[in-house]
Design a protein around this motif. Sequence first.
Motif: not given
Length: 131
Positions: A18-19, A61-62, A64-65, A69, A75-77, A123
């Motif tokens: 996803f990053i 990051l995982y 949080t994403y 969502s 949100v976009k990483f 965020m």
Amino acid sequence: AGRGGCPEGSMAKKDMSFIKMVANDEDFHREVYEHGQENLLVMVDIYSKVWGPCLMLDNYLYNTYFDMSDAGMGVKFVRAQCDKILELSEYRDNACPHFLFYMNGEKVEHVEGPKIPELSRHMNSHAVKVA
């Protein structure tokens, strides 16, 4: 040992696809400025070729994403290699990770270092619900 003091392979590998990985000006511009819908918060994890990305934060990051969502937050990483991106040249040869936050193409925050509470605060304060 990997960057961030974690021995490589010490944690189960997560799918981090996803990053968006970018390593040139065109990809950076496309992912940060063009490929973002309105009200999409873009967090850019800046790293240099010498030091690599801050893998210590992958779990954060995982989680949080997917949490954001699931909550309908936009949100976009992006992970950007600063060595080849002119706009990020000030971060070259720097072992400390830097994080930039963009909203609707405008830089809204900068965090120096893997400061999870500060990253979370930005965020949560900038991401908005998307339809």
